[in-house]
Design a protein around this motif. Structure first.
Motif, short mmCIF file in Angstrom:
data_model
loop_
_atom_site.label_atom_id
_atom_site.label_comp_id
_atom_site.label_asym_id
_atom_site.label_seq_id
_atom_site.Cartn_x
_atom_site.Cartn_y
_atom_site.Cartn_z
N LYS A 1 18.75 -1.50 2.91
CA LYS A 1 18.44 -0.15 2.13
C LYS A 1 17.52 0.05 1.28
O LYS A 1 17.04 1.02 1.21
CB LYS A 1 19.89 0.40 2.00
N VAL A 2 17.41 -1.10 0.54
CA VAL A 2 16.46 -1.08 -0.77
C VAL A 2 14.94 -0.70 -0.02
O VAL A 2 14.16 -0.26 -0.47
CB VAL A 2 16.44 -2.22 -1.67
N GLY A 3 14.90 -1.86 1.28
CA GLY A 3 13.61 -1.54 2.04
C GLY A 3 13.49 -0.27 2.68
O GLY A 3 12.41 0.29 2.60
N GLU A 4 14.60 0.44 3.13
CA GLU A 4 14.24 1.75 3.44
C GLU A 4 13.99 2.64 2.67
O GLU A 4 12.88 3.69 2.80
CB GLU A 4 15.68 2.13 4.20
N VAL A 5 14.30 2.55 1.24
CA VAL A 5 13.91 3.41 0.20
C VAL A 5 12.43 3.57 -0.01
O VAL A 5 11.71 4.21 -0.06
CB VAL A 5 14.61 3.33 -1.00
N LEU A 6 12.14 2.14 -0.05
CA LEU A 6 10.52 1.77 -0.13
C LEU A 6 9.70 2.31 1.14
O LEU A 6 8.74 2.90 0.85
CB LEU A 6 10.14 0.43 -0.21
N MET A 7 10.36 2.32 2.22
CA MET A 7 9.68 2.70 3.41
C MET A 7 9.41 4.50 3.45
O MET A 7 8.65 4.76 4.21
CB MET A 7 10.50 2.23 4.75
N ASP A 8 10.28 5.01 2.60
CA ASP A 8 10.28 6.56 2.62
C ASP A 8 9.20 6.88 1.61
O ASP A 8 9.10 8.10 1.50
CB ASP A 8 11.63 7.17 2.39
N ILE A 9 8.57 6.07 0.78
CA ILE A 9 7.71 6.40 -0.27
C ILE A 9 6.51 7.06 0.51
O ILE A 9 5.84 6.72 1.80
CB ILE A 9 7.30 5.40 -1.22
N GLU A 10 6.24 8.27 -0.10
CA GLU A 10 4.84 8.93 0.49
C GLU A 10 3.83 9.07 -0.56
O GLU A 10 3.99 9.64 -1.86
CB GLU A 10 5.34 10.26 1.10
N PRO A 11 2.38 9.07 -0.19
CA PRO A 11 2.17 8.18 0.82
C PRO A 11 2.68 6.99 1.04
O PRO A 11 3.09 6.45 -0.18
CB PRO A 11 0.49 8.22 0.86
N ALA A 12 2.68 6.46 1.98
CA ALA A 12 3.43 5.05 2.13
C ALA A 12 2.74 3.80 1.49
O ALA A 12 1.47 3.90 1.12
CB ALA A 12 3.13 4.65 3.76
N LEU A 13 3.42 2.78 1.20
CA LEU A 13 2.94 1.74 0.60
C LEU A 13 1.96 0.93 1.65
O LEU A 13 2.23 1.37 2.91
CB LEU A 13 4.26 0.95 0.19
N PRO A 14 1.25 -0.06 1.16
CA PRO A 14 0.41 -0.65 2.17
C PRO A 14 1.06 -1.43 3.21
O PRO A 14 2.30 -1.95 3.03
CB PRO A 14 -0.52 -1.76 1.43
N GLU A 15 0.68 -1.31 4.45
CA GLU A 15 1.32 -1.68 5.54
C GLU A 15 1.54 -3.39 5.48
O GLU A 15 0.47 -4.07 5.37
CB GLU A 15 0.50 -1.36 6.90
N THR A 16 2.71 -3.73 5.87
CA THR A 16 2.92 -5.13 5.81
C THR A 16 3.51 -5.88 7.06
O THR A 16 3.40 -6.85 7.28
CB THR A 16 3.82 -5.66 4.67
N GLY A 17 4.15 -4.99 7.58
CA GLY A 17 4.97 -5.22 9.03
C GLY A 17 6.46 -5.58 8.45
O GLY A 17 7.11 -5.69 9.72
N ASN A 18 6.70 -5.91 7.36
CA ASN A 18 8.08 -6.21 6.94
C ASN A 18 8.06 -5.67 5.41
O ASN A 18 7.54 -6.34 4.57
CB ASN A 18 8.25 -7.68 7.11
N PHE A 19 9.29 -4.96 5.01
CA PHE A 19 9.25 -4.63 3.76
C PHE A 19 9.64 -5.54 2.66
O PHE A 19 9.52 -5.41 1.42
CB PHE A 19 10.37 -3.43 3.69
N GLN A 20 10.16 -6.94 3.42
CA GLN A 20 10.16 -7.70 2.43
C GLN A 20 9.02 -8.38 1.60
O GLN A 20 8.83 -9.00 0.41
CB GLN A 20 10.97 -9.08 2.96
N HIS A 21 8.02 -8.17 2.31
CA HIS A 21 6.57 -8.57 1.78
C HIS A 21 6.20 -7.71 0.68
O HIS A 21 5.14 -7.97 -0.24
CB HIS A 21 5.25 -8.39 2.93
N TRP A 22 6.66 -6.44 0.33
CA TRP A 22 6.42 -5.60 -0.89
C TRP A 22 6.91 -6.33 -2.03
O TRP A 22 8.29 -6.52 -2.00
CB TRP A 22 6.99 -4.20 -0.38
#
Length: 193
Positions: free
Chosen positions: A46-67
């Motif tokens: 769910k922490v990753g999902e929160v980060l995925m909901d940031i707009e504009p989006a964080l840099p594309e990594t293919g996996n939120f664990q890479h942020w």
């Protein structure tokens, strides 16, 4: 061994259930929670999902664990929840990159939070069958893509840094009981301390 009430007894800690998709982490966490007094399940995804909901989006990594924010946010969220309610957090979350695991474990360690790290293991054939036969999620290319990285992590570091429980031939309730039995017990004098 369990307590007189049939439950494991642990202090303020985290029980981290690691392993790849199809190993049984989510199911096991649900069955383990009633066996561990004052425990709650924390889904770090769910922490990753929160980060995925940031707009504009964080840099594309293919996996939120890479942020980079994901790892400290997971540790800080867990710490804050434990500070608030005490007890035990059960975290069913795949972490296959050693550096990421070390970052999370170090953050928790700085706050003197004990982490009991378990890896739910199954052979590749079993994992792939479970992924294909998952009644809730259905077959998933994403989940299949994580089987080989899990095998590599298991071989190179993961199995050396956790208690490994082979789930291939065990039902999830037996796995949950085994984890509960492997947890340290608090003494009667420390109960309520």
């Amino acid at each position: 061994m369990t307590s007189a009430t049939g439950t494991a007894t642990v202090g303020i800690v985290i029980i981290w259930l690691n392993g790849t998709h199809g190993a049984g982490k989510t199911t096991t966490s649900r069955l383990l929670q009633p066996l561990v007094p004052q425990s709650r399940i924390f889904d770090a995804e769910k922490v990753g999902e929160v980060l995925m909901d940031i707009e504009p989006a964080l840099p594309e990594t293919g996996n939120f664990q890479h942020w980079p924010p994901w790892r400290p946010l997971v540790a800080e969220t867990a710490r804050r929840v434990l500070d608030y309610v005490g007890g035990t957090l059960i975290i069913p979350m795949t972490v296959l990159i050693e550096q990421y695991w070390q970052e999370i474990a170090a953050d928790l360690g700085r706050h003197e939070i004990t982490v009991h790290h378990f890896v739910l293991h199954a052979d590749e054939t079993t994992l792939r069958h479970r992924i294909d036969d998952d009644a809730e999620m259905g077959p998933s290319a994403f989940r299949h893509d994580h089987v080989r990285p899990y095998i590599e992590a298991a071989r190179s570091w993961l199995h050396d840094q956790a208690v490994v429980i082979d789930t291939a031939a065990k039902p999830a309730d037996a796995v949950a009981r085994e984890i509960a039995e492997r947890l340290p017990r608090s003494s009667p004098d420390s109960a309520g301390a």
